[in-house]
Design a protein around this motif. Structure first.
Motif, PDB file in Angstrom:
ATOM      1  N   LEU A   1      15.617  72.511 -55.334  1.00 56.46           N
ATOM      2  CA  LEU A   1      15.116  73.884 -55.368  1.00 56.46           C
ATOM      3  C   LEU A   1      14.847  74.327 -56.802  1.00 56.46           C
ATOM      4  N   ALA A   2      15.758  74.002 -57.709  1.00 57.47           N
ATOM      5  CA  ALA A   2      15.591  74.376 -59.107  1.00 57.47           C
ATOM      6  C   ALA A   2      14.324  73.757 -59.701  1.00 57.47           C
ATOM      7  N   ASN A   3      14.096  72.482 -59.418  1.00 58.29           N
ATOM      8  CA  ASN A   3      12.892  71.820 -59.934  1.00 58.29           C
ATOM      9  C   ASN A   3      11.631  72.429 -59.346  1.00 58.29           C
ATOM     10  N   ARG A   4      11.663  72.774 -58.065  1.00 52.97           N
ATOM     11  CA  ARG A   4      10.494  73.399 -57.452  1.00 52.97           C
ATOM     12  C   ARG A   4      10.227  74.767 -58.072  1.00 52.97           C
ATOM     13  N   CYS A   5      11.306  75.512 -58.363  1.00 55.28           N
ATOM     14  CA  CYS A   5      11.147  76.856 -58.937  1.00 55.28           C
ATOM     15  C   CYS A   5      10.552  76.815 -60.331  1.00 55.28           C
ATOM     16  N   VAL A   6      11.041  75.885 -61.144  1.00 55.47           N
ATOM     17  CA  VAL A   6      10.691  75.881 -62.571  1.00 55.47           C
ATOM     18  C   VAL A   6       9.633  74.823 -62.889  1.00 55.47           C
ATOM     19  N   ALA A   7       9.973  73.551 -62.694  1.00 54.30           N
ATOM     20  CA  ALA A   7       9.059  72.479 -63.092  1.00 54.30           C
ATOM     21  C   ALA A   7       7.763  72.502 -62.288  1.00 54.30           C
TER      22      ALA A   7
ATOM     23  N   GLY B   1      17.318  87.155 -65.444  1.00 52.84           N
ATOM     24  CA  GLY B   1      18.489  87.320 -66.287  1.00 52.84           C
ATOM     25  C   GLY B   1      19.765  86.775 -65.697  1.00 52.84           C
ATOM     26  N   ALA B   2      19.778  86.562 -64.376  1.00 56.64           N
ATOM     27  CA  ALA B   2      20.955  86.025 -63.705  1.00 56.64           C
ATOM     28  C   ALA B   2      20.553  85.590 -62.302  1.00 56.64           C
ATOM     29  N   VAL B   3      21.359  84.703 -61.744  1.00 55.39           N
ATOM     30  CA  VAL B   3      21.139  84.193 -60.390  1.00 55.39           C
ATOM     31  C   VAL B   3      22.269  84.689 -59.498  1.00 55.39           C
ATOM     32  N   ALA B   4      21.934  85.065 -58.275  1.00 52.22           N
ATOM     33  CA  ALA B   4      22.925  85.491 -57.290  1.00 52.22           C
ATOM     34  C   ALA B   4      22.718  84.684 -56.020  1.00 52.22           C
ATOM     35  N   ALA B   5      23.765  84.574 -55.217  1.00 59.22           N
ATOM     36  CA  ALA B   5      23.692  83.846 -53.951  1.00 59.22           C
ATOM     37  C   ALA B   5      23.952  84.798 -52.797  1.00 59.22           C
ATOM     38  N   VAL B   6      23.232  84.588 -51.699  1.00 53.22           N
ATOM     39  CA  VAL B   6      23.496  85.375 -50.493  1.00 53.22           C
ATOM     40  C   VAL B   6      24.927  85.095 -50.036  1.00 53.22           C
ATOM     41  N   PRO B   7      25.734  86.125 -49.860  1.00 52.41           N
ATOM     42  CA  PRO B   7      27.146  85.899 -49.518  1.00 52.41           C
ATOM     43  C   PRO B   7      27.362  85.661 -48.032  1.00 52.41           C
ATOM     44  N   MET B   8      28.472  84.994 -47.724  1.00 54.08           N
ATOM     45  CA  MET B   8      28.948  84.869 -46.352  1.00 54.08           C
ATOM     46  C   MET B   8      30.122  85.824 -46.170  1.00 54.08           C
ATOM     47  N   HIS B   9      30.377  86.197 -44.925  1.00 49.14           N
ATOM     48  CA  HIS B   9      31.591  86.959 -44.673  1.00 49.14           C
ATOM     49  C   HIS B   9      32.790  86.072 -44.995  1.00 49.14           C
ATOM     50  N   ALA B  10      33.840  86.656 -45.545  1.00 49.07           N
ATOM     51  CA  ALA B  10      34.988  85.880 -46.017  1.00 49.07           C
ATOM     52  C   ALA B  10      35.584  85.001 -44.921  1.00 49.07           C
ATOM     53  N   ALA B  11      35.681  85.525 -43.694  1.00 54.19           N
ATOM     54  CA  ALA B  11      36.276  84.742 -42.605  1.00 54.19           C
ATOM     55  C   ALA B  11      35.409  83.538 -42.266  1.00 54.19           C
TER      56      ALA B  11
ATOM     57  N   PRO C   1      22.948  74.803 -59.450  1.00 52.46           N
ATOM     58  CA  PRO C   1      22.002  74.062 -60.279  1.00 52.46           C
ATOM     59  C   PRO C   1      20.770  74.874 -60.658  1.00 52.46           C
ATOM     60  N   VAL C   2      20.396  75.858 -59.834  1.00 51.92           N
ATOM     61  CA  VAL C   2      19.263  76.712 -60.192  1.00 51.92           C
ATOM     62  C   VAL C   2      19.587  77.499 -61.461  1.00 51.92           C
ATOM     63  N   ALA C   3      20.769  78.113 -61.491  1.00 52.69           N
ATOM     64  CA  ALA C   3      21.182  78.867 -62.678  1.00 52.69           C
ATOM     65  C   ALA C   3      21.274  77.961 -63.900  1.00 52.69           C
ATOM     66  N   GLN C   4      21.794  76.739 -63.710  1.00 52.79           N
ATOM     67  CA  GLN C   4      21.922  75.804 -64.829  1.00 52.79           C
ATOM     68  C   GLN C   4      20.572  75.426 -65.404  1.00 52.79           C
ATOM     69  N   LEU C   5      19.599  75.124 -64.538  1.00 50.72           N
ATOM     70  CA  LEU C   5      18.287  74.712 -65.032  1.00 50.72           C
ATOM     71  C   LEU C   5      17.559  75.856 -65.727  1.00 50.72           C
ATOM     72  N   ILE C   6      17.664  77.050 -65.150  1.00 51.91           N
ATOM     73  CA  ILE C   6      17.002  78.195 -65.775  1.00 51.91           C
ATOM     74  C   ILE C   6      17.718  78.601 -67.057  1.00 51.91           C
ATOM     75  N   GLY C   7      19.025  78.342 -67.111  1.00 52.95           N
ATOM     76  CA  GLY C   7      19.796  78.674 -68.302  1.00 52.95           C
ATOM     77  C   GLY C   7      20.286  80.107 -68.324  1.00 52.95           C
ATOM     78  N   VAL C   8      20.636  80.617 -67.130  1.00 56.17           N
ATOM     79  CA  VAL C   8      21.153  81.985 -67.027  1.00 56.17           C
ATOM     80  C   VAL C   8      22.465  81.961 -66.250  1.00 56.17           C
TER      81      VAL C   8
END
Length: 245
Positions: free
Chosen positions: A109-115, A128-138, A154-161
């Protein structure tokens, strides 16, 4: 090499002897977690696609946007169609304990987004930052992990944020699983109040990239984005591993 690293590498080597590496998607022996043949079989979203939701568009207008707009997000894009090996890979990741697939699919996904330029250059440049869709805790406790967060790392790592912590965006209430629901039922099931941002300072003024596994009707990511914007996020764009029914 410290003792802990040596022990981990030794344990990994012994596991490889007992359980030889194989592709977790097609089962090819001696292959990486996701082999090259599977990666090349992932089907890109066909053109023409909608400039807003990223889904295939038939005719002059996008039927999904006409049905669902206004969206909570700015734009959304998906790396591939939810079919064939990609569909199987996501099923293994989510329902068959395939946690090890997260990093490899997230790197794709990261390569598709950037490269590959999946995200427009102006959008990619301001993240400026990456967030993930959350799951309910249970639900996350039962599964043992949040697959969207595994993809986001890995998306955040490749983008560097930074990758926002799991407490940045949370499920405010437990909802029924979206799988199997009609589009209208999905919209009734989820709204912005299903998610909360406990500490708005984490998102205020930031341009965020929100990661999910599958973009179906867009209901989940739209509700997440609306909650993030209500907390002060400057923009919320979406990148999903796949899009489809």
């Amino acid at each position: 090499m410290d003792a802990l690293t040596f022990a981990r590498q030794t344990a990994a080597g012994l596991l490889d002897l007992v359980y030889p590496p194989q592709c977790l998607v097609c089962g090819r022996a001696g292959a990486p977690v996701v082999c090259e043949e599977c990666v090349t079989s992932f089907v890109p979203i066909p053109e023409p696609s909608c400039a807003i939701c990223g889904r295939p568009q038939e005719g002059a207008a996008c039927g999904l946007c006409a049905l669902s707009a206004p969206w909570g997000f700015d734009i959304a894009r998906a790396a591939s169609v939810y079919t064939g090996p990609m569909r199987h890979a996501i099923h293994v990741l989510k329902y068959r304990g395939g946690e090890n697939l997260g990093a490899a699919l997230g790197a794709h996904l990261a390569n598709r987004c950037v490269a590959d330029g999946l995200l427009p250059a102006d959008v990619a440049a301001c993240i400026g930052a990456v967030a993930a869709v959350p799951m309910h805790a249970a639900r996350e406790r039962r599964r043992g992990y949040n697959q969207a967060r595994l993809l986001a790392e890995p998306v955040a790592q490749l983008i560097g944020v930074p990758l926002l912590g799991p407490d940045a965006l949370t499920r405010a209430r437990k909802t029924a699983a979206q799988v199997g629901l009609s589009p209208e039922a999905r919209r009734r099931n989820l709204s912005a109040d299903a998610f909360s941002v406990p500490d708005p300072a984490q998102v205020a003024g930031r341009h965020l990239l929100l990661i999910d596994d599958v973009f179906t009707t867009g209901t989940t990511v739209s509700a997440c984005a609306a909650a993030l914007k209500a907390a002060g996020a400057a923009s919320v764009n979406v990148a999903a591993l796949a899009a489809g029914e």
